[in-house]
Design a protein around this motif. Structure first.
Motif, PDB file in Angstrom:
ATOM      1  N   LYS A 398       0.523  -1.393  -0.269  1.00 25.52           N
ATOM      2  CA  LYS A 398      -0.127   0.039   0.428  1.00 25.52           C
ATOM      3  C   LYS A 398       0.631   1.481  -0.045  1.00 25.52           C
ATOM      4  O   LYS A 398       0.844   2.125  -0.567  1.00 25.52           O
ATOM      5  CB  LYS A 398      -0.692   0.453   1.019  1.00 25.52           C
ATOM      6  CG  LYS A 398      -1.864   1.494   0.923  1.00 25.52           C
ATOM      7  CD  LYS A 398      -2.896   1.420   2.362  1.00 25.52           C
ATOM      8  CE  LYS A 398      -3.825   1.964   2.127  1.00 25.52           C
ATOM      9  NZ  LYS A 398      -4.518   2.116   3.661  1.00 25.52           N
ATOM     10  N   GLU A 399       1.934   1.213   0.587  1.00 23.28           N
ATOM     11  CA  GLU A 399       3.019   2.317   1.305  1.00 23.28           C
ATOM     12  C   GLU A 399       3.873   2.275  -0.011  1.00 23.28           C
ATOM     13  O   GLU A 399       3.902   3.117  -0.765  1.00 23.28           O
ATOM     14  CB  GLU A 399       3.841   1.895   1.940  1.00 23.28           C
ATOM     15  CG  GLU A 399       3.503   2.435   3.366  1.00 23.28           C
ATOM     16  CD  GLU A 399       4.115   1.542   4.355  1.00 23.28           C
ATOM     17  OE1 GLU A 399       5.367   2.026   3.845  1.00 23.28           O
ATOM     18  OE2 GLU A 399       3.713   2.150   5.591  1.00 23.28           O
ATOM     19  N   ASN A 400       3.577   1.485  -1.223  1.00 23.07           N
ATOM     20  CA  ASN A 400       4.588   1.988  -2.052  1.00 23.07           C
ATOM     21  C   ASN A 400       3.874   2.290  -3.526  1.00 23.07           C
ATOM     22  O   ASN A 400       4.290   3.009  -4.413  1.00 23.07           O
ATOM     23  CB  ASN A 400       5.231   0.276  -2.484  1.00 23.07           C
ATOM     24  CG  ASN A 400       6.118  -0.379  -1.679  1.00 23.07           C
ATOM     25  OD1 ASN A 400       6.641   0.650  -1.192  1.00 23.07           O
ATOM     26  ND2 ASN A 400       6.193  -1.422  -1.947  1.00 23.07           N
ATOM     27  N   LEU A 401       2.534   1.697  -3.478  1.00 23.87           N
ATOM     28  CA  LEU A 401       1.431   2.354  -4.421  1.00 23.87           C
ATOM     29  C   LEU A 401       1.554   4.036  -4.105  1.00 23.87           C
ATOM     30  O   LEU A 401       0.639   4.714  -4.491  1.00 23.87           O
ATOM     31  CB  LEU A 401       0.151   0.998  -3.960  1.00 23.87           C
ATOM     32  CG  LEU A 401      -1.215   1.902  -4.703  1.00 23.87           C
ATOM     33  CD1 LEU A 401      -0.761   1.466  -6.669  1.00 23.87           C
ATOM     34  CD2 LEU A 401      -2.538   0.558  -4.996  1.00 23.87           C
ATOM     35  N   MET A 402       1.234   4.183  -2.547  1.00 22.64           N
ATOM     36  CA  MET A 402       0.948   5.525  -2.280  1.00 22.64           C
ATOM     37  C   MET A 402       2.407   6.643  -3.220  1.00 22.64           C
ATOM     38  O   MET A 402       2.132   7.508  -3.688  1.00 22.64           O
ATOM     39  CB  MET A 402       1.256   5.652  -1.161  1.00 22.64           C
ATOM     40  CG  MET A 402      -0.393   5.542  -0.777  1.00 22.64           C
ATOM     41  SD  MET A 402      -1.469   6.197  -1.022  1.00 22.64           S
ATOM     42  CE  MET A 402      -1.663   7.565  -1.366  1.00 22.64           C
ATOM     43  N   VAL A 403       3.643   5.631  -2.948  1.00 19.93           N
ATOM     44  CA  VAL A 403       4.270   5.800  -3.290  1.00 19.93           C
ATOM     45  C   VAL A 403       4.436   6.610  -5.254  1.00 19.93           C
ATOM     46  O   VAL A 403       4.926   7.376  -5.604  1.00 19.93           O
ATOM     47  CB  VAL A 403       5.957   5.729  -2.877  1.00 19.93           C
ATOM     48  CG1 VAL A 403       6.863   5.729  -3.829  1.00 19.93           C
ATOM     49  CG2 VAL A 403       6.329   5.954  -1.495  1.00 19.93           C
ATOM     50  N   VAL A 404       3.777   5.200  -5.391  1.00 21.37           N
ATOM     51  CA  VAL A 404       3.742   5.600  -6.512  1.00 21.37           C
ATOM     52  C   VAL A 404       2.985   6.469  -7.886  1.00 21.37           C
ATOM     53  O   VAL A 404       2.981   7.411  -8.717  1.00 21.37           O
ATOM     54  CB  VAL A 404       3.525   4.067  -7.313  1.00 21.37           C
ATOM     55  CG1 VAL A 404       3.438   4.072  -8.754  1.00 21.37           C
ATOM     56  CG2 VAL A 404       4.241   3.059  -7.644  1.00 21.37           C
ATOM     57  N   ILE A 405       2.226   6.292  -6.344  1.00 20.05           N
ATOM     58  CA  ILE A 405       1.126   7.197  -7.074  1.00 20.05           C
ATOM     59  C   ILE A 405       1.035   8.673  -7.061  1.00 20.05           C
ATOM     60  O   ILE A 405       0.666   9.666  -7.440  1.00 20.05           O
ATOM     61  CB  ILE A 405      -0.455   6.789  -6.049  1.00 20.05           C
ATOM     62  CG1 ILE A 405      -0.913   5.461  -6.498  1.00 20.05           C
ATOM     63  CG2 ILE A 405      -1.506   8.905  -6.390  1.00 20.05           C
ATOM     64  CD1 ILE A 405      -1.578   5.296  -5.655  1.00 20.05           C
ATOM     65  N   ILE A 406       2.142   8.702  -5.532  1.00 18.90           N
ATOM     66  CA  ILE A 406       2.610  10.725  -5.267  1.00 18.90           C
ATOM     67  C   ILE A 406       3.198  10.916  -6.674  1.00 18.90           C
ATOM     68  O   ILE A 406       3.426  11.638  -6.436  1.00 18.90           O
ATOM     69  CB  ILE A 406       3.049  10.828  -4.006  1.00 18.90           C
ATOM     70  CG1 ILE A 406       2.434  10.121  -2.709  1.00 18.90           C
ATOM     71  CG2 ILE A 406       4.011  11.563  -3.479  1.00 18.90           C
ATOM     72  CD1 ILE A 406       2.416   9.696  -1.411  1.00 18.90           C
ATOM     73  N   ILE A 407       4.475   9.411  -6.863  1.00 16.58           N
ATOM     74  CA  ILE A 407       4.993  10.250  -8.041  1.00 16.58           C
ATOM     75  C   ILE A 407       4.566  10.618  -9.029  1.00 16.58           C
ATOM     76  O   ILE A 407       5.270  11.043  -9.387  1.00 16.58           O
ATOM     77  CB  ILE A 407       6.280   9.065  -7.773  1.00 16.58           C
ATOM     78  CG1 ILE A 407       7.166   9.000  -6.933  1.00 16.58           C
ATOM     79  CG2 ILE A 407       7.105   9.937  -9.264  1.00 16.58           C
ATOM     80  CD1 ILE A 407       8.323   7.756  -6.583  1.00 16.58           C
TER      81      ILE A 407
END
Length: 584
Positions: A398-407
């Motif tokens: 979820k955190e990785n997905l959030m990072v991808v989304i933020i990037i």
């Protein structure tokens, strides 16, 4: 015989668990017949599903002590109603209740599953109070399994929540439970510190039940671990005094039994029996078989101490029968141990051996239960670690997905800014070019206007010359002369008009290229004179200017303008003809 210590877990649901330090066993919750009958009547009378679910939850808590299987049935029914009618809060509370019931039946696997589901659902719905209740039952399960660190962790999480919402009463309850967590880990000084904090809050909030519980707990700690029975006795009596205000018969019996046990340790045997017998009468009235069996063993120990073997055997045998009927392993072992001792004193080795066998069997049963708890503890520890690992992986994803989304969002924002910046530069360039074109157009319009004015002046001069020649022709004597002068005048006039209009058309086309083409494409019925009028109006020339340029009368020009509006389809009188043409 150990004194009983109160570990309070759910004040709101009126669920009370009493734990003996030696084996961490559960004390049965006595059924209040009046309350049970009242709830049963309400259940029959109500048709509201939410009310039915809450009543079933209350009934489950009410009968859990003497009829745990029935309590489980009530909890299951409440859960079924909550699920079928999408009652989120009742769903969570019924799962908590199922966790309590399964734990009562020593089915720790199901207890943990239901408690975990309750916590997960409460967390998903962000129901803070229900999250705390779910953590409460989880803490109790881990306590029962001997995982005191995990139990304390959950208790501290609840403490943080109740401090946040400033629920003083629940803060006091949780502090007491944390104290018991420390005591269970042999940290008695720290445990006593938290029990006293819990007591102080109970006093501040005027919580008499909390005061009586913590008086009892502090007394038990002094008796069982500090071996200071005098202090313990004083605290037990304070607990009994406060409980009289609450009219809680079960707790009254527990406090009487603890006082009797403490007096026995101090060898104050004169009143020991009275306390035990008073407790026995209360437990019989409540039909609390577990406490009745335990109290009978204590009375038997008293008679054994005073060498009244007959009465000692009688009470020990009663305790044994009750224990065997309801499968209370610890009580069976305690009664069998007493009967074994008594028969050895009586030199009845056969009976003594028989009770020794029972004692060993129950010891084995308790060891099996203890080993089962250890297995459950290891299994749950594995399941917990596995579940925690899965949650960590899910959280990491979820955190990785959030990072991808933020990037992605940042990248998108940068691209949008670049595009916007490029658009602004382009728009600025277009605006500059437009202003340049507009300035050039304005200049050419001015130039054309100046040329038109020059042509008008020339036209006026030629007209004036033509008019003078006409006057001269009138004064001429010969007809040939008159005709010649008139002919020159007409040619002069026509030549100047044609030259002027040709030059005007040429200059206008240079400045407003495509104007005539657009007009003819949209309005093919327009005549050459109407096209010229459109050009004059496009230059915002007045009727007077047009008249001077063309030599037409004002009325003629106004009529031409009216016909032009009609051909252009301008029916609204508010629409300005010049404005209309300037947009072409």
């Amino acid at each position: 015989m150990r004194n009983l210590i109160m570990r309070i877990r759910e004040v709101d649901l009126r669920f009370l668990l009493t734990i003996a330090f030696s084996v961490a066993l559960s004390l049965l919750y006595s059924q209040n017949n009046d309350s049970f009958d009242s709830l049963s009547k309400e259940l029959i009378q109500t048709n509201d599903e939410k009310a039915r679910a809450n009543i079933l939850i209350a009934l489950s808590a009410e009968v859990e002590g003497n009829r745990p299987e029935n309590a489980l049935t009530y909890a299951m029914s409440a859960h079924e109603i909550a699920v079928n009618h999408h009652l989120d809060k009742e769903n969570i509370l019924s799962l908590v209740r199922l966790g309590n019931c399964y734990m009562r039946l020593s089915n720790y696997r199901e207890a943990l599953i239901n408690a975990d589901q309750a916590l997960e659902l409460a967390t998903k719905l962000n129901l803070k109070d229900e999250i705390a209740k779910s953590r409460t039952i989880l803490a109790l399960i881990y306590y029962e399994l001997g995982n005191y660190e995990q139990s304390a962790k959950l208790d501290f999480e609840n403490l943080a929540y109740y401090e946040q919402v400033k629920n003083q009463k629940q803060i006091g309850v949780v502090l007491g439970n944390i104290g018991i967590d420390f005591i269970s880990q042999n940290n008695y000084e720290k445990g006593l510190e938290y029990l006293k904090k819990s007591f102080d809050i109970a006093v501040e909030t005027n919580d008499f039940r909390g005061m009586s519980y913590q008086y009892n707990n502090i007394a038990s700690l002094y008796a069982d671990y500090f071996k200071d029975y005098s202090i313990a006795l004083r605290y037990f009596k304070e607990a009994l005094k406060i409980n009289k205000k609450l009219d809680d018969k079960q707790q009254h019996g527990i406090y009487l039994m603890n006082i009797g046990n403490c007096l026995s340790k101090l060898d104050e045997n004169d009143s020991v029996l009275w306390y035990f017998q008073s407790a026995t009468r209360i437990f019989k009235g409540l039909n609390n078989t577990y406490l009745l069996s335990k109290c009978q063993s204590q009375i038997s120990s008293y008679y054994l101490k005073t060498n009244d073997l007959h009465l000692s055997i009688l009470h020990a045998d009663t305790a044994l029968q009750i224990g065997q009927k309801y499968n209370y392993h610890e009580n069976i072992k305690a009664a069998a141990e007493l009967l074994h001792k008594i028969n050895l004193i009586k030199n009845d080795t056969i009976k003594a051996y028989r009770y020794a066998i029972i004692e060993d069997e129950e010891e084995d049963s308790l060891v099996i239960l203890l080993n089962q708890k250890e297995v459950y503890k290891l299994e749950f520890q594995y399941s917990y670690e596995k579940s925690d690992k899965i949650k960590q992986i899910a959280r990491q994803k979820k955190e990785n997905l959030m990072v991808v989304i933020i990037i992605s969002l940042i990248s998108g924002l940068v691209i949008i800014l670049l595009i916007f910046s490029r658009y602004r530069i382009k728009a600025k360039s277009v605006a500059i070019e437009k202003r340049s074109i507009e300035k050039e157009l304005e200049f050419k319009n001015k130039e054309l206007t100046i040329n038109l004015l020059s042509l008008i002046k020339k036209n006026e001069m030629l007209s004036e010359i033509s008019n003078k020649m006409v006057e001269i022709g009138k004064d001429a004597k010969k007809d040939e002369t008159k005709d010649a002068i008139n002919k020159i005048s007409r040619e002069l006039r026509n030549s100047s008009d044609d030259k002027m209009m040709k030059e005007f058309s040429l200059r206008f086309q240079e400045i407003h290229s495509g104007f005539y083409e657009t007009l003819l494409h949209n309005y093919p019925e327009l005549t050459q004179n109407e096209l010229k009028l459109c050009a004059f109006l496009r230059l915002n020339m007045s009727t007077k200017d047009i008249s001077e340029l063309t030599g037409q009368r004002f009325l003629t020009i106004d009529q031409a303008r009216f016909r032009l509006r009609k051909k252009l389809g301008i029916t609204n009188s508010e629409t300005n003809l010049v404005t209309f043409l300037s947009q072409i």
